[in-house]
Write a protein that holds these residues in place. Sequence first.
Motif, PDB file in Angstrom:
ATOM      1  N   GLU A 218       0.831  -1.206   0.000  1.00  0.00           N
ATOM      2  CA  GLU A 218       0.000   0.000   0.000  1.00  0.00           C
ATOM      3  C   GLU A 218       0.868   1.259   0.000  1.00  0.00           C
ATOM      4  OE1 GLU A 218      -3.284   0.557  -0.250  1.00  0.00           O
ATOM      5  OE2 GLU A 218      -3.602  -1.575  -0.575  1.00  0.00           O
TER       6      GLU A 218
ATOM      7  N   ARG B 209       1.724   2.748  -3.447  1.00  0.00           N
ATOM      8  CA  ARG B 209       0.704   3.406  -4.266  1.00  0.00           C
ATOM      9  C   ARG B 209       1.068   4.858  -4.578  1.00  0.00           C
ATOM     10  NH1 ARG B 209      -4.379   0.993  -4.849  1.00  0.00           N
ATOM     11  NH2 ARG B 209      -4.747  -0.672  -3.361  1.00  0.00           N
ATOM     12  N   ASP B 210       1.670   5.552  -3.617  1.00  0.00           N
ATOM     13  CA  ASP B 210       1.963   6.968  -3.774  1.00  0.00           C
ATOM     14  C   ASP B 210       3.278   7.230  -4.493  1.00  0.00           C
ATOM     15  OD1 ASP B 210      -0.371   7.425  -2.425  1.00  0.00           O
ATOM     16  OD2 ASP B 210       0.609   7.496  -0.464  1.00  0.00           O
TER      17      ASP B 210
ATOM     18  N   THR C 135       5.680   7.445  -7.664  1.00  0.00           N
ATOM     19  CA  THR C 135       5.663   7.537  -9.128  1.00  0.00           C
ATOM     20  C   THR C 135       7.017   7.096  -9.643  1.00  0.00           C
ATOM     21  OG1 THR C 135       6.317   9.851  -9.003  1.00  0.00           O
ATOM     22  CG2 THR C 135       3.954   9.397  -9.160  1.00  0.00           C
TER      23      THR C 135
END
Length: 186
Positions: free
Chosen positions: A152, A155-156, A158
């Motif tokens: 999780e 997810r943030d 890039t």
Amino acid sequence: MGLMGQLLGALFGSGRNVVAETAEVFRINAEAQAQRGHDAQGAALAQMAGEFRVVRRSWFDRFMDALNRVPRPAMALGTLGLFVTAMVDPVWFAARMAGIALVPEPLWWLLGAIVSFYFGARHLSKGQDFQRDLAATMAAVPQVVQTVRNVEALRDVTPGDGPVEPAGFETPLNNPALADWRSGRG
């Protein structure tokens, strides 16, 4: 040092906090309580996992387990076969049932006891296997939870952000050894 400095030093000096220590006499420390609960749960799971270790079974154990699976289906299919036989050949069926009627009552009781103990022991054995599997699954829960948290956290991120630091890890800003190493590489 003044009077206030001495008073504050007595209350909060030398790494102690007398106010917090006094408050813990009347109200439990929530963080310490949570840690004790976590430790107790971990110890209970470790004990449970130790009791229900998965043991490799030999070919003989697997063969006997397969053989133990035969009586229930055989009895169910045999009973259905008796119904079919009663419809197909009633005379043959009546002769067999007349023979069964001659079996003495103590022998029926013995058969009932044997069947009851067999199925009871089988139920107990399968229940223990279920508990063992459940304990192994419960022992794996903390690792699964941590893995889900790590996934999780991605997810943030890039693609151009660079390397991801693990949770709780901070890169020191003024580390001379790290600065020297970076200058030597670049």
